[in-house]
Design a protein around this motif. Structure first.
Motif, PDB file in Angstrom:
ATOM      1  N   GLN A  90       0.901  -1.219   0.059  1.00  0.00           N
ATOM      2  CA  GLN A  90       0.085   0.067   0.070  1.00  0.00           C
ATOM      3  C   GLN A  90       0.821   1.339   0.084  1.00  0.00           C
ATOM      4  O   GLN A  90       0.709   2.248  -0.437  1.00  0.00           O
ATOM      5  CB  GLN A  90      -0.854   0.082   1.126  1.00  0.00           C
ATOM      6  CG  GLN A  90      -2.000   1.204   1.187  1.00  0.00           C
ATOM      7  CD  GLN A  90      -3.034   1.147   2.346  1.00  0.00           C
ATOM      8  OE1 GLN A  90      -2.888   0.134   3.210  1.00  0.00           O
ATOM      9  NE2 GLN A  90      -3.916   2.020   2.317  1.00  0.00           N
ATOM     10  N   GLU A  91       1.912   1.304   0.852  1.00  0.00           N
ATOM     11  CA  GLU A  91       2.714   2.310   0.870  1.00  0.00           C
ATOM     12  C   GLU A  91       3.686   2.553  -0.403  1.00  0.00           C
ATOM     13  O   GLU A  91       3.494   3.912  -1.084  1.00  0.00           O
ATOM     14  CB  GLU A  91       3.955   2.077   1.739  1.00  0.00           C
ATOM     15  CG  GLU A  91       4.907   3.228   1.769  1.00  0.00           C
ATOM     16  CD  GLU A  91       6.527   2.649   2.095  1.00  0.00           C
ATOM     17  OE1 GLU A  91       7.128   3.596   2.603  1.00  0.00           O
ATOM     18  OE2 GLU A  91       6.891   1.644   1.993  1.00  0.00           O
TER      19      GLU A  91
ATOM     20  N   GLU B  90       0.954   3.959  -2.914  1.00  0.00           N
ATOM     21  CA  GLU B  90       0.701   5.653  -2.578  1.00  0.00           C
ATOM     22  C   GLU B  90       1.800   6.432  -2.769  1.00  0.00           C
ATOM     23  O   GLU B  90       1.669   7.697  -3.155  1.00  0.00           O
ATOM     24  CB  GLU B  90       0.442   5.750  -0.781  1.00  0.00           C
ATOM     25  CG  GLU B  90      -1.078   5.299  -0.621  1.00  0.00           C
ATOM     26  CD  GLU B  90      -1.310   5.273   1.144  1.00  0.00           C
ATOM     27  OE1 GLU B  90      -0.488   5.969   1.754  1.00  0.00           O
ATOM     28  OE2 GLU B  90      -2.164   4.803   1.346  1.00  0.00           O
TER      29      GLU B  90
ATOM     30  N   ALA C 124       3.040   8.570   3.665  1.00  0.00           N
ATOM     31  CA  ALA C 124       2.613   6.952   3.335  1.00  0.00           C
ATOM     32  C   ALA C 124       3.560   6.166   4.243  1.00  0.00           C
ATOM     33  O   ALA C 124       3.169   5.012   4.683  1.00  0.00           O
ATOM     34  CB  ALA C 124       2.614   6.920   1.814  1.00  0.00           C
TER      35      ALA C 124
ATOM     36  N   GLN D 263       3.401  14.001   1.130  1.00  0.00           N
ATOM     37  CA  GLN D 263       2.444  12.655   1.132  1.00  0.00           C
ATOM     38  C   GLN D 263       3.150  11.372   1.155  1.00  0.00           C
ATOM     39  O   GLN D 263       2.868  10.544   1.639  1.00  0.00           O
ATOM     40  CB  GLN D 263       1.734  12.887  -0.337  1.00  0.00           C
ATOM     41  CG  GLN D 263       0.610  14.037  -0.484  1.00  0.00           C
ATOM     42  CD  GLN D 263       0.082  14.133  -1.731  1.00  0.00           C
ATOM     43  OE1 GLN D 263       0.721  13.822  -2.681  1.00  0.00           O
ATOM     44  NE2 GLN D 263      -1.047  14.403  -1.766  1.00  0.00           N
TER      45      GLN D 263
END
Length: 97
Positions: free
Chosen positions: A34-35, A38, A51, A47
């Motif tokens: 997921q990181e 992102e 993340a 941002q």
């Protein structure tokens, strides 16, 4: 026969601990992926840092949950109650049709 019960409890505890470890590993992998997603879509360095921080938080949470499960499993084994590490009744009394 008590040794057999202890062995059974130990096996159940080990299996539950392995399951907790596997679940924690999956959660950590999910957080990492997921990181990465992102970071690929983020344009702002802030941002990207957020993340990374979110990933670290999820990894720490997964590790905490794993340790809590291990402690719970050890307590269940030592209590020697009628419930297994999953919290379900493991007795064999009664007739089932």
């Amino acid at each position: 026969m008590q040794t057999g019960k202890n062995t059974g409890s130990s096996v159940k505890e080990s299996a539950a601990n392995m399951a907790a470890s596997a679940k924690a590993g999956m959660e950590k992998t999910k957080a990492t992926l997921q990181e990465k997603g992102e970071k690929m879509t983020a344009h702002d360095p802030m941002q990207k840092e957020m993340a990374r921080e979110k990933k670290e938080e999820k990894k720490h949470e997964a590790e905490y949950e794993k340790e809590a499960a291990r402690e719970h499993n050890a307590a269940q084994r030592q209590a020697g109650g009628t419930t297994g590490v999953t919290g379900h009744h493991t007795g064999t009394g009664g007739t089932y049709l």
